[in-house]
Design an enzyme around this catalytic site. Structure first.
Site, PDB file in Angstrom:
ATOM      1  N   ASP A   1     -13.923 -43.490-115.621  1.00 38.83           N
ATOM      2  CA  ASP A   1     -13.005 -44.579-114.373  1.00 38.83           C
ATOM      3  C   ASP A   1     -12.641 -45.558-114.679  1.00 38.83           C
ATOM      4  O   ASP A   1     -11.219 -46.123-115.097  1.00 38.83           O
ATOM      5  CB  ASP A   1     -13.814 -44.883-113.057  1.00 38.83           C
ATOM      6  CG  ASP A   1     -14.200 -42.917-111.778  1.00 38.83           C
ATOM      7  OD1 ASP A   1     -13.735 -42.483-112.536  1.00 38.83           O
ATOM      8  OD2 ASP A   1     -15.258 -43.642-111.341  1.00 38.83           O
TER       9      ASP A   1
ATOM     10  N   LYS B   1     -12.648 -34.555 -97.907  1.00 37.45           N
ATOM     11  CA  LYS B   1     -14.241 -35.011 -97.879  1.00 37.45           C
ATOM     12  C   LYS B   1     -14.554 -35.281 -96.620  1.00 37.45           C
ATOM     13  O   LYS B   1     -13.381 -36.077 -95.703  1.00 37.45           O
ATOM     14  CB  LYS B   1     -14.368 -35.684 -99.056  1.00 37.45           C
ATOM     15  CG  LYS B   1     -13.564 -35.330 -99.928  1.00 37.45           C
ATOM     16  CD  LYS B   1     -13.722 -36.575-101.649  1.00 37.45           C
ATOM     17  CE  LYS B   1     -13.308 -35.946-102.629  1.00 37.45           C
ATOM     18  NZ  LYS B   1     -13.253 -37.720-103.612  1.00 37.45           N
TER      19      LYS B   1
ATOM     20  N   TYR C   1     -21.758 -35.970 -99.140  1.00 38.65           N
ATOM     21  CA  TYR C   1     -19.891 -35.765 -98.650  1.00 38.65           C
ATOM     22  C   TYR C   1     -19.471 -33.985 -99.002  1.00 38.65           C
ATOM     23  O   TYR C   1     -20.007 -33.524 -99.946  1.00 38.65           O
ATOM     24  CB  TYR C   1     -18.998 -36.578 -99.375  1.00 38.65           C
ATOM     25  CG  TYR C   1     -18.890 -36.020-100.622  1.00 38.65           C
ATOM     26  CD1 TYR C   1     -17.874 -35.349-101.224  1.00 38.65           C
ATOM     27  CD2 TYR C   1     -19.846 -36.974-101.377  1.00 38.65           C
ATOM     28  CE1 TYR C   1     -18.427 -35.420-102.982  1.00 38.65           C
ATOM     29  CE2 TYR C   1     -19.528 -37.303-102.632  1.00 38.65           C
ATOM     30  CZ  TYR C   1     -18.565 -36.473-103.265  1.00 38.65           C
ATOM     31  OH  TYR C   1     -18.410 -36.910-104.880  1.00 38.65           O
TER      32      TYR C   1
ATOM     33  N   HIS D   1     -10.914 -41.156-106.940  1.00 37.50           N
ATOM     34  CA  HIS D   1     -10.719 -39.946-107.117  1.00 37.50           C
ATOM     35  C   HIS D   1     -10.268 -39.473-106.300  1.00 37.50           C
ATOM     36  O   HIS D   1      -9.634 -39.302-105.135  1.00 37.50           O
ATOM     37  CB  HIS D   1     -11.196 -38.759-107.533  1.00 37.50           C
ATOM     38  CG  HIS D   1     -13.236 -39.701-108.414  1.00 37.50           C
ATOM     39  ND1 HIS D   1     -14.035 -39.884-108.260  1.00 37.50           N
ATOM     40  CD2 HIS D   1     -12.650 -40.156-109.459  1.00 37.50           C
ATOM     41  CE1 HIS D   1     -14.724 -40.321-109.003  1.00 37.50           C
ATOM     42  NE2 HIS D   1     -13.527 -41.117-109.669  1.00 37.50           N
TER      43      HIS D   1
END
Length: 199
Positions: free
Chosen positions: A167, A70, A130, A60
């Site tokens: 995905d 992130k 995260y 991503h």
């Protein structure tokens, strides 16, 4: 914070204080970021995911600017966390690096804007948390297929990857580049400079 081979990624290994009661560690410190990166991590969103063994999430990335940096850690179980350089024009374009994040070492991975991120759960009931510099914006969020042979990411051989429908439908690296979907390296570097980041 230890830089990895892809510019804009850093690995942090915390000092864990433990005794018979359990353990304690600092997994994020603002001053550490400011000292190492030249800028603080803007906190816009905090995410948590729980995955069965074999679940593969990613690759991503988000449009830059503003992108989405992130800071990732695994609080239960273990993952192979993968960063992919998707910035067209980068000296390391198309390359990837993987690190193990787990509940034992408690390491954390920082991933700058414009880079691709994916991970596979190595154990059942794996929990990943995260911090994100920007809120999720579905119109600016994209993906590249994590099993694309051109990326050639070496996922663990003993795991059968389980992907989401989104995905599974993601384009290959070549397709994403041809469609103009991928971030531009120089634009990312200019953005990092405007943010005061020391990459």
């Amino acid at each position: 914070m230890e830089p990895l081979s892809i510019k804009g990624t850093f690995l942090f290994t915390p000092r864990i204080h433990g005794d018979k009661r359990g353990s304690f560690h600092e997994w994020f410190r603002l001053d550490t970021f400011q000292d190492r990166l030249g800028a603080s991590l803007t906190l816009a969103q905090a995410n948590a995911s729980v995955s069965a063994r074999g679940v593969l999430r990613g690759v991503h990335f988000a449009d830059v600017p503003p992108g989405q940096a992130k800071y990732v850690t695994c609080v239960r179980g273990a993952i192979l966390d993968v960063v992919v350089d998707l910035r067209v024009g980068s000296p390391t374009f198309g390359s990837w690096e993987g690190v193990r994040l787990d509940e034992d070492e408690r390491r954390c991975l920082y991933i700058a804007e414009g880079l691709g991120h994916a991970f596979v759960a190595l154990t059942d009931d794996t929990s990943v948390i995260y911090l994100c510099s920007e809120q999720y914006n579905p119109g600016r969020e994209h993906g590249v297929h994590p099993l694309d042979p051109d990326l050639a990411i070496v996922w663990p051989a003993d795991i059968e990857p389980a992907l989401s429908e989104k995905d599974q439908a993601a384009p290959s690296l070549v397709e994403a580049k041809a469609s103009g979907l991928l971030p531009d390296y120089q634009e990312c570097m200019d953005y990092y400079a405007r943010m005061g980041m020391k990459f």
